[in-house]
Structures are given as C-alpha cells and as structure tokens.
Scaffold this motif. Structure first.
Motif, PDB file in Angstrom:
ATOM      1  N   VAL A  25       0.776  -1.624  -0.340  1.00 17.19           N
ATOM      2  CA  VAL A  25      -0.024   0.058   0.388  1.00 17.19           C
ATOM      3  C   VAL A  25       0.876   0.911   0.180  1.00 17.19           C
ATOM      4  O   VAL A  25       1.829   0.676   0.267  1.00 17.19           O
ATOM      5  CB  VAL A  25      -0.780  -0.166   0.917  1.00 17.19           C
ATOM      6  CG1 VAL A  25      -1.620  -0.807   1.188  1.00 17.19           C
ATOM      7  CG2 VAL A  25      -0.332  -0.004   2.224  1.00 17.19           C
ATOM      8  N   SER A  26       0.339   2.740  -0.501  1.00 11.51           N
ATOM      9  CA  SER A  26       0.960   3.921  -0.390  1.00 11.51           C
ATOM     10  C   SER A  26       0.056   4.181   0.305  1.00 11.51           C
ATOM     11  O   SER A  26      -1.215   3.886   1.041  1.00 11.51           O
ATOM     12  CB  SER A  26       0.564   4.124  -1.914  1.00 11.51           C
ATOM     13  OG  SER A  26       1.687   5.541  -1.511  1.00 11.51           O
ATOM     14  N   GLY A  59       0.194  -8.189   6.759  1.00 11.58           N
ATOM     15  CA  GLY A  59       1.534  -9.035   5.841  1.00 11.58           C
ATOM     16  C   GLY A  59       1.442  -8.462   4.639  1.00 11.58           C
ATOM     17  O   GLY A  59       1.606  -8.779   3.293  1.00 11.58           O
ATOM     18  N   VAL A  60       1.484  -6.884   4.106  1.00 15.10           N
ATOM     19  CA  VAL A  60       1.706  -5.742   3.149  1.00 15.10           C
ATOM     20  C   VAL A  60       2.229  -4.841   3.532  1.00 15.10           C
ATOM     21  O   VAL A  60       2.390  -4.459   4.744  1.00 15.10           O
ATOM     22  CB  VAL A  60       0.000  -4.717   3.249  1.00 15.10           C
ATOM     23  CG1 VAL A  60      -0.020  -3.792   2.118  1.00 15.10           C
ATOM     24  CG2 VAL A  60      -1.481  -6.262   3.107  1.00 15.10           C
ATOM     25  N   HIS A  61       3.643  -4.762   2.460  1.00 18.98           N
ATOM     26  CA  HIS A  61       4.251  -3.880   2.104  1.00 18.98           C
ATOM     27  C   HIS A  61       4.362  -2.411   1.945  1.00 18.98           C
ATOM     28  O   HIS A  61       3.052  -2.335   2.027  1.00 18.98           O
ATOM     29  CB  HIS A  61       5.583  -3.846   0.709  1.00 18.98           C
ATOM     30  CG  HIS A  61       5.860  -5.202   0.971  1.00 18.98           C
ATOM     31  ND1 HIS A  61       6.865  -6.161   1.394  1.00 18.98           N
ATOM     32  CD2 HIS A  61       5.662  -6.650   0.451  1.00 18.98           C
ATOM     33  CE1 HIS A  61       7.407  -7.496   1.895  1.00 18.98           C
ATOM     34  NE2 HIS A  61       6.595  -7.232   0.403  1.00 18.98           N
ATOM     35  N   VAL A  62       4.817  -1.913   2.400  1.00 17.77           N
ATOM     36  CA  VAL A  62       4.299  -0.271   2.964  1.00 17.77           C
ATOM     37  C   VAL A  62       5.192   0.708   2.346  1.00 17.77           C
ATOM     38  O   VAL A  62       6.829   0.699   2.378  1.00 17.77           O
ATOM     39  CB  VAL A  62       4.249   0.383   4.472  1.00 17.77           C
ATOM     40  CG1 VAL A  62       4.323   2.349   4.263  1.00 17.77           C
ATOM     41  CG2 VAL A  62       3.411  -0.431   4.844  1.00 17.77           C
ATOM     42  N   GLN A  63       4.867   2.079   1.383  1.00 19.00           N
ATOM     43  CA  GLN A  63       5.446   2.979   0.549  1.00 19.00           C
ATOM     44  C   GLN A  63       5.308   3.925   1.959  1.00 19.00           C
ATOM     45  O   GLN A  63       3.524   4.023   1.546  1.00 19.00           O
ATOM     46  CB  GLN A  63       4.710   3.155  -0.506  1.00 19.00           C
ATOM     47  CG  GLN A  63       5.772   4.547  -1.177  1.00 19.00           C
ATOM     48  CD  GLN A  63       5.471   4.929  -2.188  1.00 19.00           C
ATOM     49  OE1 GLN A  63       4.010   5.871  -2.197  1.00 19.00           O
ATOM     50  NE2 GLN A  63       5.774   5.209  -3.329  1.00 19.00           N
ATOM     51  N   MET A  64       5.724   4.721   2.476  1.00 20.10           N
ATOM     52  CA  MET A  64       5.192   5.612   3.234  1.00 20.10           C
ATOM     53  C   MET A  64       5.292   6.977   3.019  1.00 20.10           C
ATOM     54  O   MET A  64       6.431   7.498   1.701  1.00 20.10           O
ATOM     55  CB  MET A  64       5.667   5.855   4.392  1.00 20.10           C
ATOM     56  CG  MET A  64       4.975   7.003   5.932  1.00 20.10           C
ATOM     57  SD  MET A  64       3.478   6.947   6.207  1.00 20.10           S
ATOM     58  CE  MET A  64       3.050   5.339   6.726  1.00 20.10           C
ATOM     59  N   GLN A  65       4.688   8.485   3.204  1.00 23.03           N
ATOM     60  CA  GLN A  65       5.407   9.486   2.430  1.00 23.03           C
ATOM     61  C   GLN A  65       6.088   9.968   3.581  1.00 23.03           C
ATOM     62  O   GLN A  65       5.169   9.862   4.534  1.00 23.03           O
ATOM     63  CB  GLN A  65       3.304  10.139   2.101  1.00 23.03           C
ATOM     64  CG  GLN A  65       2.113   9.821   1.232  1.00 23.03           C
ATOM     65  CD  GLN A  65       3.099   9.267  -0.205  1.00 23.03           C
ATOM     66  OE1 GLN A  65       3.444  10.096  -0.691  1.00 23.03           O
ATOM     67  NE2 GLN A  65       3.117   7.820   0.022  1.00 23.03           N
ATOM     68  N   LYS A  66       6.635  11.152   2.819  1.00 25.00           N
ATOM     69  CA  LYS A  66       7.028  12.166   3.785  1.00 25.00           C
ATOM     70  C   LYS A  66       6.485  13.074   4.293  1.00 25.00           C
ATOM     71  O   LYS A  66       5.374  13.326   3.948  1.00 25.00           O
ATOM     72  CB  LYS A  66       8.589  13.287   3.302  1.00 25.00           C
ATOM     73  CG  LYS A  66       7.932  13.597   1.729  1.00 25.00           C
ATOM     74  CD  LYS A  66       6.466  14.821   1.873  1.00 25.00           C
ATOM     75  CE  LYS A  66       6.421  15.907   2.889  1.00 25.00           C
ATOM     76  NZ  LYS A  66       5.435  16.527   2.992  1.00 25.00           N
ATOM     77  N   GLU A  95       9.988  10.169  -0.745  1.00 28.20           N
ATOM     78  CA  GLU A  95      10.852  11.354  -0.884  1.00 28.20           C
ATOM     79  C   GLU A  95      10.792  11.689  -2.584  1.00 28.20           C
ATOM     80  O   GLU A  95      12.133  12.014  -2.532  1.00 28.20           O
ATOM     81  CB  GLU A  95      11.995  11.235   0.070  1.00 28.20           C
ATOM     82  CG  GLU A  95      12.358  12.471  -0.292  1.00 28.20           C
ATOM     83  CD  GLU A  95      11.212  13.665   0.103  1.00 28.20           C
ATOM     84  OE1 GLU A  95      11.118  14.839  -0.837  1.00 28.20           O
ATOM     85  OE2 GLU A  95      10.798  14.211   1.375  1.00 28.20           O
ATOM     86  N   PRO A  96      10.280  12.780  -2.852  1.00 23.93           N
ATOM     87  CA  PRO A  96      10.702  12.818  -4.130  1.00 23.93           C
ATOM     88  C   PRO A  96      11.856  13.900  -4.400  1.00 23.93           C
ATOM     89  O   PRO A  96      12.070  14.038  -5.822  1.00 23.93           O
ATOM     90  CB  PRO A  96       9.278  14.082  -4.241  1.00 23.93           C
ATOM     91  CG  PRO A  96       8.256  14.245  -3.091  1.00 23.93           C
ATOM     92  CD  PRO A  96       8.380  13.224  -2.726  1.00 23.93           C
TER      93      PRO A  96
END
Ligand SMILES: NC(=O)c1ccc[n+]([C@@H]2O[C@H](COP(=O)([O-])OP(=O)(O)OC[C@H]3O[C@@H](n4cnc5c(N)ncnc54)[C@H](O)[C@@H]3O)[C@@H](O)[C@H]2O)c1
Length: 372
Positions: free
Chosen positions: A76-77, A96-103, A130-131
């Motif tokens: 998930v994002s 059981g889910v991988h994570v993309q976190m926002q800054k 982190e753009p």
C-alpha cells in the motif's frame, strides 16, 4: 503486484500520474486495485480518475482495515496526515502488506524509529516516497556532487517563503497543528530539503535555529484556527564533512514569495532542477547532467518511488529513499526545533537516538490530547 492507496487527498493525484507514467513506459510494477478514503465521495472520484488514467477502476473502501482484509494486496501507499503514519503502517505490516510511506516518515523521530522496528518485526518492506531525492533530475544532481563535479561542498543554502495570506497551506488546516503535523512547515516542507541536503553531502552534525509563530490565526473563510506549528524558521548547520548550511522556511511571508537552493563547492555551483555553473563560467544544463549521471532513472519522482518499492520487494534492493534516510531527514528538522526550544545547538545524532526530545514532548502532548 497488487497495490492499494490509503488516502485520496492532495498528493494522491501525483502518485496516480507516477503510475500512469510507468504504464506509458511499459514498466511493470503495480496494479492499483483498491483505494480508500474516510470520505466516500473523495474515494469514488479518485477511483474514476484511476480508471481514466490506468484503464481499470479500483475497488473503493472507506475503512482501510476492511480493504486490507478483503483485497489480498502486496503493498500500500499511505497518503495520510502525519499523526496517522505509524498507526496505519503497523496495521498494514500486521496484515502482511509492504508499505510505501509519504514524507515525513512519521510525525516525530520516536515514531519513525517505531515504524522501522515494526517493519523488521513483521518482515515487511518500508520505503519512503521522498520526491526530492527521486527522479532523474535529483538523482543526477546527487551523483554529480558525489563524483566531484563541483569539488568539495563548502556551503548549501535553501530559502523557501510562501505567501498564504493567512489561509491554509494546500487547503489543509491540519498542516499548521503540531499535534497532527509534528511542527509547522519546517516539518511538512522541511524534510524535503533536509533529505536532499544529507543525500547530497552526507550527515549533518550540528544545528542551531530560531523559530516563531508570527500569524496567530489562519482561516479559509469557513474554519478559523490558532496554529501551534511554527510558521517561520531560520537555521544554520554544519555537515560532518565540514560544509556549512543556511536554511529558512516560512509560510508567513506577505506580498512576494521567494525560494531556491544553491550548492556551492570548491569548483562550482549546482542549482537543483536548473543547471550547474562551473568556476570558469561554463553552464551545464540539467538535460546534460541527466545524460551524464542518471540516464537509467525515470524522470518522474513519484514513478521512481514505485520502481524503488517494487525492486525492494522483489529483489531486496535497498531503496535510495529508505526509511532510515527518512528518519535522518526528520531528525535534522527536530534538531532545529529542539535548538529553537532550548536555545542551544543540537547534534542530529542526539535526536536520531532519542537522547534529546524537549520539543518532541510538546508534539506528543498535543497529539495525546486528541484531535479537535
Ligand atoms: N511532494 C510530496 O511528496 C507531498 C506533497 C503533499 C503531501 N505529501 C504527504 O502526503 C500525505 C498526505 O498529504 P495530502 O496533502 O494528500 O493530505 P490531504 O489532507 O489532502 O489528504 C489526506 C486524505 O486522507 C484521508 N484520511 C484521513 N484519515 C483517514 C483514514 N483513517 N482512512 C482513510 N482515509 C483517511 C482524508 O479524508 C484525506 O482525503 C502527508 O504525509 C503529506 O506530507 C507529500
């Protein structure tokens, strides 16, 4: 791999464009199969936009726990207010889910440490979108400095002043409350810069800052708030390699906004997003820097963040924008806030390891008092 979005607000649009960019390039990463927002109408409207841009309508949810239960997602994002990052991330890892976190990685450094520990505990990947360090242009600048284009970095300068005219940044009141955003704009915007500074020139050793809240009330015409997050900060710092920095963030400017980043080295100057100017006057445009240093990197930083997430999951590749680097960037911001609170210079290491937390305690106090 199946991807879900939690939060369909301001930044979700840029993420969708990133995924659309990858689709155009025929780069396989994720299929966006589910989106969730507390506000149903927002999630539905976003799902329609996904269908328009990616060709398939995702399932819509208003409760992310139900989405995690029903959708068999790989990742998930998380696109939510800062005070929710650590809570939602732990639920995702546990499912059981991988994570993309926002800054910023978390509302404050102690929660950033907790999130990394949770990812490890559940054996899941945690990356940061982190753009400012992703996409061909940013990667080219970092590689150019590391390969010595402008010599040793003596000095880095960043000025960012925006003119809100006492309204809310990005239309969001929560960004001005430290119990929800960790601080004022110095955290929300500042981590972009501290992440970039440290990516370009290595760790920052020590920080001294002044901060203030000049505007005592902000309003969008419907809601009026008394901000608790700083609207102005002026900071000086020293890198571990001896370079110096001067950094300012303000949402309290009136009339004329201003901004820019300058990186001065012993042989030249780099202007992020623009060009390099060498000591002999030669100007190297960004297109040439990308050609020289980052030919293999996608242009769009948000697209790049999904390439990084996919490669971290499938190849165990360490992302450029990792949770650890996000914690370091957040800790530079909190070193500035700690310094402004105590009137003393603060070493970033003391914040990373939780040895100094006078300012952070005030964030926790407001956070624990609950949302207004
Ligand atoms: N350039 C960038 O990288 C960039 C730019 C803007 C925002 N961000 C980050 O993205 C995050 C979100 O920012 P934004 O500007 O999109 O905020 P936003 O307030 O516009 O959007 C947040 C959304 O989350 C929803 N939401 C809140 N609680 C929820 C819950 N429990 N379950 C489901 N949905 C929930 C809200 O209804 C809202 O639609 C922040 O961490 C911010 O720092 C990054």
């Amino acid at each position: 791999m199946k991807l879900g979005f939690i939060g369909c607000g301001v930044i979700s649009v840029a993420h969708l464009e990133g995924l659309a960019h990858l689709k155009k390039l025929n780069k396989q990463t994720f299929e966006l199969t589910a989106v969730c927002d507390l506000r149903l109408e927002r999630a539905e409207a976003f799902a329609s936009e996904v269908e328009k841009q990616l060709g398939k309508r995702p399932e819509v949810f208003t409760d992310y726990r139900v989405m995690l239960d029903q959708q068999g997602l790989d990742a998930v994002s998380i696109l939510l207010d800062h005070d929710l990052h650590h809570l939602v991330a732990e639920d995702c890892f546990a499912a059981g889910v991988h994570v993309q976190m926002q800054k910023p990685l978390a509302i404050s450094p102690s929660f950033g440490r907790k999130m990394s520990a949770d990812a490890k505990k559940y054996g899941k990947i945690l990356t940061l979108s982190e753009p400012s360090v992703l996409g061909a242009s940013n990667v080219a600048m970092v590689r150019a400095v590391k390969e010595g284009l402008i010599g040793s970095v003596y000095m880095m300068i960043d000025y960012a002043a925006v003119t809100l005219e006492r309204k809310f940044f990005a239309g969001t009141a929560w960004r001005h409350m430290k119990g929800r955003a960790g601080a004022g704009w110095i955290n929300d915007h500042g981590v972009h810069r501290t992440h970039f500074f440290t990516e370009v020139n290595g760790p920052i050793k020590e920080v001294f800052a002044y901060t203030d809240i000049f505007e005592k009330q902000l309003s969008d015409g419907i809601n009026t708030i008394t901000p608790t997050g700083e609207d102005t900060s002026v900071t000086v710092f020293r890198f571990e390699n001896g370079g110096l920095g001067h950094w300012m963030c303000s949402t309290a400017a009136h009339g004329e906004k201003m901004g820019g980043v300058w990186i001065y080295g012993s042989n030249g100057c780099l202007r992020p997003g623009q060009h390099a100017v060498m000591g002999d006057g030669q100007v190297i445009p960004m297109s040439e820097l990308i050609e020289r240093y980052a030919q293999n990197v996608v242009d769009d930083p948000f697209a790049h963040s999904y390439v990084e997430l996919a490669e971290a999951i499938t190849e165990q590749r360490r992302p450029i924008s990792s949770a650890e680097r996000g914690l370091e960037a957040l800790s530079v911001v909190f070193a500035a806030l700690e310094s402004a609170t105590t009137g003393q210079p603060v070493r970033v290491e003391e914040i990373i390891h939780g040895e100094k937390h006078v300012y952070e305690d005030t964030v926790l106090e407001e956070m624990n008092a609950g949302r207004p």
